[in-house]
Design a protein around this motif. Structure first.
Motif: not given
Length: 224
Positions: A167-168, A173-174, A179-181, A187-188
């Motif tokens: 999450q960090e 990154t976003w 980040a919530r979406g 991410f992978d």
């Protein structure tokens, strides 16, 4: 000997294109294009004859697109109206030639072969946050990493050797708002693309290690 007054001038450094490695101090106005009358000539048919202009203003350095056919971009976003650049911004001309903008020549990093002299190098992989350039050994990662790939790598690089929670990393990154979406799959996929880019230069070291249930860790082997 360098003129100390010139060290305070803004500078444009060419990356990932036909002018890679060249640099220009910006005294007043610079025009970028294919025409020989331009101060910076990019010899590619995708570049308009007079493509973009940089001008020193009291508020900072202004970037304008000159109604080019294939567009001018700043950090991946098309420039439709004149904008002021920030230190470290990436300017792209028709996606053919990249430039990084630094607000002062005194901050210009040395050439890739001298990367170990910039700041403190702790391992084989070296990241320069000001110019958004990455080296493995003395080989620069080109073309440059995407903005998301670079932010992800920098978040790991800044905590080298430590496990950083997913999450960090997503927020780094976003951004905290977007980040919530962001899905786990997105991410992978980004992590895979970043690993692939680093592996194109050095396939003998994994660099980005997954620690299941916890996050990722940057494993930066010592430079040979």
């Amino acid at each position: 000997m360098d003129n100390p007054m010139e060290n305070d001038l803004p500078v444009l450094i060419a990356q990932a294109g036909p002018l890679n490695g060249e640099r220009w101090l910006i005294h007043d106005v610079i025009t970028i294009g294919r025409d020989a009358a331009c101060e910076i000539v990019v010899p590619d048919r995708q570049v308009s004859r007079f493509h973009a202009r940089l001008s020193v203003q009291s508020e900072g350095l202004l970037l304008e697109d000159l109604a080019s056919k294939n567009g001018t971009y700043c950090n991946g976003e098309m420039v439709s109206e004149p904008i002021f650049l920030s230190d470290g911004d990436l300017v792209q001309i028709a996606l053919v030639q990249n430039f990084v903008y630094l607000s002062s020549d005194s901050t210009v990093p040395m050439e890739a072969g001298k990367a170990s002299r910039i700041g403190i190098r702790t391992g084989k992989l070296f990241l320069d946050g000001r110019s958004r350039r990455v080296w493995i050994g003395n080989v620069e990662v080109l073309p440059p990493l995407s903005a998301q790939q670079f932010r992800l790598l920098k978040a790991l690089y800044d905590q080298e050797g430590k496990v950083v929670a997913r999450q960090e990393l997503v927020e780094a990154t976003w951004g905290s708002e977007e980040a919530r979406g962001v899905s786990e799959q997105a991410f992978d996929a980004l992590v895979r693309r970043l690993r692939d880019r680093l592996g194109q230069i050095d396939h003998t070291n994994p660099y980005i290690i997954t620690v299941r249930g916890h996050g990722l860790r940057l494993e930066n082997p010592p430079e040979q």
